[in-house]
Motif scaffolding. Structure first.
Motif: not given
Ligand SMILES: Cc1cc2nc3c(=O)[nH]c(=O)nc-3n(C[C@H](O)[C@H](O)[C@H](O)COP(=O)(O)O)c2cc1C
Ligand code: SF4
Ligand code: SF4
Ligand code: SF4
Ligand code: SF4
Ligand code: SF4
Ligand code: SF4
Ligand code: SF4
Ligand code: SF4
Ligand code: FES
Ligand code: FES
Ligand code: FES
Lengths: 649, 155, 571
Positions: B49, B38-39, C571, B24, B53, C180-181, B62, B64, B34-35
């Motif tokens: 992840t 998240i990473v 990961l 949040q 996700y 993921a994603m 949320f 993306f 963004s990716e």
């Protein structure tokens, strides 16, 4: 704001009010409290309601205008922003009190009307069209010829207990809350009672969970208290999942400290030192109010470590949910707090034994907790005087839809729904006919004229297969199509199903598709289609009963309710859609046929230019015509034609 | 990157229960997840992840992809529905050519549907920033969007 | 504590604390289940297992509800049957109905349920799920439209494999399973172990098929087709084909493969023997050098990828030796062309493993763009091949495999169980030291079932301490031990719990017990076979003494080694 003066005030409130040993305070203290309560204001006070409903209606702009007005006129006056008064149709509501006189309540004071209204008040030239009522008590001069607020229908049939502070005090002010007796029952509780005793008192009061299930609150607390553990949690469920309900939100905005006090007492009762308020997402106003209130409570030491030297510790945090209806369900809620997808889990184990982080946890609805301080202050017997044999107290509803007067209401248990519709709401807007009262949102049912005399009572409703729900109450008139309405709910529920179990995930999907099929436009339809539609409804009933019977959580179990209820009460409307391909409310886009009356059409071309799908053809100044195959039934042509040439069937 | 680190700094590493608040906060800061974010969260919380996700997509709030310059919130609550919000939503969908949660190609607009905003009596309600548009009708939409476009161009 | 409960108006015995389902199953009553997996806590997702319990408003899921003394249960009342049938019909209502073209045709739990529930008519129409097929992984194919969202794969991947490569994505109607994603599999942390395939009840997850490629090659005239199979394959094939396994079955398989059109049939087990030999050398040389450097076996490609992703720091500890499949493949591609065109030799490997499909594609497994192994088949695919070519394996004459890899030791078979490779290396050390029997107690420890086990064996006065990770759940413990300074001479990690006997290319075992049953078969064979170590295998001797010496490419054995590097995935 927290300067010297407020420090002094804080010391006074904490030391001489909260910590004071007896229920009756010394006269001097009382006098000062009365000042804080503005009981006898010496300057004019303008109370402006500023709940979400008011803000959306523009109350902030009105408040600014009022402020400017006072400044420009050089009037030494006070502006107090209060929680919503209740009648949303009246927002923004101004109520103005001149020293020594009763308060005057005005409706719909939008920015542009502020000046005229205030001019009226200060120059004794009332604009009577916007004046709703006067409100006051003994010792104040009444206004002549103006009705009292208790006598206007919207208030007359209510019993405001949970809402008693609404519209009177500044919810941002912990000082005022304490001056009105706030936090004293919490203090009394931790001083005088053991955990068991508190559970006992609340159980004896007969308080039942207001989220709809009606589970006896004191009993739930006992389960948690009796689960051996080193730690316990209290969760206040302020998720308010029902898409058409705003009770919890209004309560949070209007009286956040009462809720905090309720949480404090409940936490003490179950021996929890951590409490979480699980707040609906996207509610900036309630969030800020609540956060400020918590900060103030912390500053005053009513929450935190060793609360007012009682040895009891309590921390309360707010956690905003992230947008999923199903997270109102207990196990999903807990999962969500733990950082998981909010998918409901098998019960047992119940949260009272194995809840948040595996610890015993009590989850209570906002309204439930709002009742708790009063029960502790006035005693369980007092609470039992209100309501019916098995449903005590009052119930909040957010009354919406087509009623004349809508808004947040509170009625005593045992009140009939007829009183709500015909009394509080004073019938239907625009003189239309009442069709149904929808209760309980997407998991609820419809109450029609024939059972409007049912009472607000957990058990009486349950007997009729009606769920009390959490407070959504929507009045529907003939302009609403029941098939379409049920489809709306099913669409919502299907989107919101967590997707875990098959009957709910697939069942809601199929039900939605079948309903959509019923209201779809009959383009090039063969005779088989009608049969398929009919077969669809036959299947709907089977799917609905299997969903109720087998779904994992309450969402799936109750999802078919609106459909089942609509079908049994409005079967003919379904049949019309299916067999006659007709929507009597003229709502279903797919079933509406638009045509242009050649005699009325002047060929002005407006409709053709507005039609989103270019379904209207014609030559300028000649009558236009609609190509039915292209028309999507949006109705825009009808709305824009200045000559009423477009007709719908 | 820096901002995300700052946000993470408010939380305890490895505390899975902080995941939603972190998401949040990051969304409030960056407008979307963004990716990269998240990473980074995954490393900080020692979480896959995949799980982050999976969790984030469960919840409506949320997103993306970045929000549009103008973001509309349209009430999809019951009372607004009774008052005709569906036609309004359709008009917006048709006008902008995007679904809820998406952003227009030019990055100017995005919209989402919300449940009751508490202003039922004023419905259908559309919220843009601090402003509320009440009693909206489908035929008002083209004009509203044109007006908002000016606002978007200014941003 | 035992008590009786009433089921279908008769009393049955139930055990306190057990589920209704378990009580019913013990008493001869079968209840259909879909989301349940043995040895996992129930999730109650599918609702197939519902029964009627008197006094309860709603039906109760037998897989999760515990028996209680007062219970009166109806397991097949009209209400229950209607519910179960409706649930199946709901699943079918938007299912692609692709059975005839489906990987799981005739072997699909959904199909079976639909038959059992007597679904004979489409009563509930739904709009079909849009087909979406992810073929990006060399090992596993996802067909999202066939997924019934039971969540079994997700749980296995997280709780057993600990790769956590897939999860539910989105909610409600949009829910699906993916990495993921929402990327395709090849970008994910999937280690290709295929454990998820084993538990998927439908055709939503299956291994990637290469049979048509094989068929094409089999129809060419200018190609030499070579096939190799892992030691466990004959046993597993018998299981898959539903025929009885016996000691000559391996030789029947040789014949069958030749009938199918393969010119040469080799045993991957010979490669395993070479690996054991080389590994033994490595262990002994490290031991001699007294560096205390642990050696981690890299024979499981799923583990290798796991290590490259999650623990790149320990990659230097990994033995650089290739897997048996690749060692065998390297020998084949060096020897069979006999100096001719390597690309005219087509090599197939049959394994119990899906990760090998991925492994064969790794860069270091090719020479000048020509792979050592062209195609990897699972046991299931092999069975299909044999059926396709109409070979009645029970009714042909046995044949030996081809030289120089016609024989394997029982150690090679042993290596198909978790810990087996370690045991084989220890046995080799013992053999070389001239000893007789290994320490029975220690061996028992190596074979026990826990995810992490360790033992120390004294051979020739020297202590060898070893650790075994049986299923990746044990890696955490291994890391803890390494972190706290534990030192081992040899560490073995097998991704699949139980080892390759439970590989992703095997017939799904269904329970830990069934896996143990397979291991027991391996241990028994090991006892009974004559050649128990590579030292005694004629093929190993032949390879070492003749083949490697004569073949330039193999002479320095460099081809048996590979390299590993940190892998960048989500990961
Ligand atoms: C799908 C679903 C949604 C729910 N949503 C809410 C909600 O929004 N607010 C709420 O207080 N309770 C909600 N509940 C009920 C809660 O799970 C829980 O029973 C309640 O908070 C208990 O409070 P009470 O005992 O005070 O009534 C929901 C239940 C289900 C099954
Ligand atoms: S009933 Fe619906 S919301 Fe509840 S667990 Fe099942 S799928 Fe999820
Ligand atoms: S109803 Fe809508 S689509 Fe049909 S003709 Fe009128 S404007 Fe066009
Ligand atoms: S708007 Fe009305 S008058 Fe004008 S062309 Fe259309 S139908 Fe005719
Ligand atoms: S998954 Fe099963 S039911 Fe679905 S198409 Fe394949 S075989 Fe048929
Ligand atoms: S099972 Fe029925 S539908 Fe399928 S192939 Fe045989 S005859 Fe055709
Ligand atoms: S193959 Fe293994 S790692 Fe990959 S998704 Fe399946 S279980 Fe997970
Ligand atoms: S892919 Fe298979 S195992 Fe995974 S959820 Fe779907 S049906 Fe179940
Ligand atoms: S344990 Fe065996 S089957 Fe499983 S991935 Fe490793 S090598 Fe393959
Ligand atoms: S009933 Fe559908 S719109 Fe009328
Ligand atoms: S339903 Fe839209 S504001 Fe309440
Ligand atoms: S097997 Fe019991 S709910 Fe799925």
């Amino acid at each position: 704001m927290k300067g010297e003066k407020s420090n002094e005030l804080m010391t006074f409130l904490v030391e001489e009010v909260l910590r004071y040993g007896s229920d009756t305070l010394p006269a001097a203290t009382e006098k000062r409290l009365s000042e804080i309560r503005r009981e006898k204001p010496s300057v004019p006070v303008i109370y402006i309601s500023s709940g979400s409903a008011a803000i959306i209606a523009g109350s902030e702009k009105s408040a600014e205008a009022a402020d400017l007005y006072l400044k420009e006129m050089g009037i030494n006056g006070l502006i107090v922003r209060t929680g919503g008064h209740g009648p949303a149709v009246f927002e923004p509501i101004f109520s103005v009190q001149l020293p020594g006189k009763n308060r005057l309540v005005f409706r719909n004071i939008t920015e542009d009307k502020v000046e005229a209204t205030l001019n009226g008040v200060f120059h004794n030239d009332m604009p009577d069209e916007d004046l709703v009522a006067q409100s006051g008590s003994t010792g104040f001069e009444a206004w002549h010829g103006i009705p009292f607020i208790e006598d206007i229908p919207f208030f007359k049939f209510q019993k405001r207990v949970v809402l008693e502070n609404f519209g009177f005090y500044d919810p941002e002010s912990i000082e005022e809350y304490i001056a009105r007796g706030g936090y004293r029952s919490f203090l009394k509780t931790i001083r005088n009672y053991t955990h068991e005793e508190v559970c006992d008192i609340v159980e004896r009061s007969g308080l039942r969970g207001r989220s709809g299930g009606g589970f006896t609150t004191g009993l739930k607390w006992k389960y948690a208290l009796n689960s051996a553990s080193d730690n316990r949690y209290l969760i206040c469920n302020a998720k308010e999942s029902d898409p058409g309900s705003y009770c919890d939100r209004s309560v949070l905005e209007g009286d956040p400290h009462r809720l905090i006090e309720g949480i404090c007492i409940a936490s003490y009762a179950i021996g929890a030192s951590n409490a979480v308020i699980f707040l609906k997402t996207g509610s900036p106003h309630p969030y800020t109010r609540l956060k400020n209130a918590l900060d103030a409570a912390r500053e005053y030491g009513v929450i935190g470590h060793n609360i007012l030297s009682s040895g009891f510790n309590l921390d309360i945090i707010i956690r905003e949910e992230a947008g999923a209806f199903v997270c109102g369900e207990e196990t999903a809620l807990i999962g969500s707090l733990e950082g998981k997808r909010g998918m409901p889990e098998l019960k047992p184990p119940y949260p009272t034994s194995d809840g948040l982080y595996g610890k015993p946890t009590v989850i209570n609805n906002v309204e439930t907790l709002m009742n708790v301080p009063l029960i502790m202050a006035r005693g369980p017997e007092w609470f039992r005087t209100m309501g019916t044999s098995n449903s005590k107290g009052t119930k909040l509803f957010s009354l919406g839809g087509r009623g004349r007067y809508t808004g947040l209401i509170e009625v005593e248990m045992g009140t009939t729904f007829r009183t709500i519709v015909e009394g509080i709401s004073d019938g239907i807007r625009d003189g239309r006919a009442f069709k149904a009262l929808q209760i309980g949102g997407p998991s609820g049912t419809f109450i029609t004229d024939k059972n409007l005399d049912l009472t607000v009572d957990f058990d009486a409703l349950k007997e009729q297969g009606i769920a009390m729900g959490s407070g959504g109450l929507i009045i529907i008139d003939e302009t609403t199509c029941m098939v379409d309405f049920v489809r709306f709910y099913m669409d919502f529920i299907h989107k919101e199903s967590c997707g875990k179990c098959i009957p709910c995930r697939e069942g809601t999907g199929r039900m939605l598709e079948i309903l959509e099929n019923i209201i779809r436009k009959p383009h090039n339809e063969d005779s088989n289609a009608t049969l398929e539609r009919f077969k669809g409804v036959m299947q709907l009933e089977v799917i609905a009963s299997v969903m109720k019977d087998t779904s994992l959580c309450g969402l799936g179990q109750t999802a078919p309710n609106p459909f089942i209820s609509a079908l049994s009460n409005f079967r003919e409307e379904f049949e019309e859609h299916i067999f006659d391909r007709r929507c009597r409310a003229n709502v279903c886009r797919g079933l509406r046929t638009f045509s242009i009356d050649v005699d009325k059409c002047t060929g002005c071309t407006i409709c053709a230019s507005k039609c989103p799908v270019n379904a209207i053809y014609g030559t300028r100044l000649q009558p236009f015509f609609i190509v039915d195959d292209k028309c999507i039934g949006c109705g825009i042509c009808k709305d824009v034609c200045k000559f009423s040439a477009v007709t719908v069937r | 990157m820096k901002k995300i680190e700052d946000i993470l700094g408010h939380y305890r590493a490895g505390s899975h229960e902080s995941l939603i608040p972190i998401l949040q906060d990051i969304q409030a800061e960056e407008g979307y997840l963004s990716e990269n974010a998240i990473v980074q969260i995954g490393r900080f919380l020692e979480m896959s992840t995949t799980k982050i996700y999976g969790l984030a997509t469960f919840y409506d709030r949320f997103r993306f992809i970045p929000c549009g310059k103008v973001h509309l919130r349209i009430c999809d609550g019951t009372t607004c529905f009774i008052n005709g919000s569906e036609a309004v939503i359709n008009a917006i969908r048709e006008n902008l050519g995007i679904e809820p949660g998406q952003t227009t190609r030019d990055g100017k607009f995005s919209y989402e549907l919300t449940s009751c905003m508490g202003g039922c009596n004023e419905g259908p309600v559309i919220n843009v920033g601090d402003n509320y548009h009440n009693h909206v009708k489908p035929e008002d939409i083209p004009e509203l969007i044109t007006k908002l476009k000016v606002l978007a161009d200014l941003k | 504590m035992q008590f009786t409960i009433e089921v279908n108006n008769k009393s049955i015995k139930a055990e306190k604390g057990e589920t209704i389902l378990s009580a019913l199953n013990r008493n001869g009553i079968i209840i259909p289940t879909l989301c349940r997996m043995q040895e996992f806590t129930p999730t109650g997702a599918c609702r197939m297992c519902v029964v009627e319990v008197e006094g309860r408003d709603r039906l109760v899921t037998a897989c999760s509800a515990l028996v209680e003394e007062w219970m009166k249960i109806q397991t097949h009342s009209p209400r229950v049957i209607r519910a179960r049938k409706t649930i199946v019909e709901l699943l079918l209502s938007n299912h692609p109905d692709d059975c005839l073209y489906c990987d799981r045709n005739l072997d699909c739990e959904l199909q079976k349920l639909s038959d059992q529930m007597q679904v004979r008519e489409r009563r509930i129409h739904g709009s079909k799920i849009k087909p979406r097929r992810d073929q990006s992984s060399p090992s596993i194919v996802r067909e999202l439209s066939k997924c019934i969202l039971c969540g079994r794969c997700i749980r296995v991947c997280e709780e057993v494999v600990t790769a956590t490569s897939i999860d539910f994505i989105n909610r409600g109607r949009a829910t699906h399973v993916g990495p993921a994603m929402d990327r395709d599999f090849n970008f994910s942390s999937c280690i290709h172990c295929g454990q998820c395939v084993l538990v998927c009840p439908t055709g939503a997850l299956h291994e990637k098929h290469y049979l048509s490629e094989v068929q094409e090659q089999l129809s060419k005239n200018d190609v030499t087709r070579v096939i190799q199979y892992s030691p466990l394959v004959p046993y597993a094939l018998a299981e898959e084909l539903g025929v009885k396994y016996h000691r000559d079955f391996d030789r029947l398989l040789n014949a069958a493969l030749r009938k199918a059109g393969f010119e040469k049939v080799f045993l991957s087990g010979a490669g395993t023997d070479i690996l054991i030999t080389e590994l033994t050398d490595e262990v002994l040389s490290v031991k001699r050098a007294k560096t205390n450097k642990p050696l981690i076996i890299s024979a499981c490609p799923a583990w290798v990828k796991y290590c490259e992703q999650f623990f790149p720091d320990i990659l230097p500890m990994l033995s650089t030796l290739k897997t048996p499949q690749q060692i065998t493949g390297a020998i084949i591609k060096s020897v069979v062309p006999a100096g001719g065109d390597k690309s005219r030799v087509y090599t197939v490997s049959v394994t119990p493993c899906t990760a090998m499909k991925f492994e064969a594609r790794r860069d270091s497994m090719t020479r000048k763009g020509i792979s050592d192994i062209d195609t990897v088949l699972t046991v299931r695919e092999l069975a299909r091949l044999i059926i396709l070519y109409g070979i009645d394996i029970t009714n042909i004459d046995p044949e030996p495999a081809d030289e120089p890899m016609s024989l394997r030791s029982s150690s090679a078979l042993l290596a198909e169980t978790a810990g087996g490779m370690t045991e084989a290396v220890l046995r080799s050390i013992l053999n070389r030291a001239g000893g007789k029997e290994n320490d029975k107690q220690a061996i028992k420890k190596l074979r026990a079932g826990s995810p992490f086990r360790e033992a120390t064996l004294a051979i020739g006065g020297i202590d060898y301490s070893v650790a075994i990770v049986d299923g990746l759940k044990g890696v955490e413990k291994l890391m803890q031990m390494l972190g706290s300074g534990a030192s081992y001479d040899l560490i073995e990690v097998m991704a699949c719990p139980g080892g390759c006997v439970n590989g992703g290319g095997m017939v799904p075992a269904g329970s830990r017990e069934a896996v143990r049953q397979r291991s027991r078969f391996v241990f028994q064979s090991d006892e009974q076979e004559a050649v128990r170590g590579p030292e005694h295998s004629a093929s190993v001797a032949e390879l070492n003494d003749k083949v490697f010496k004569q073949c330039e490419e193999l002479s320095d054995k460099k081809l048996f080694h590979t390299h590993f590097a940190k892998r960048d995935v989500l990961l």
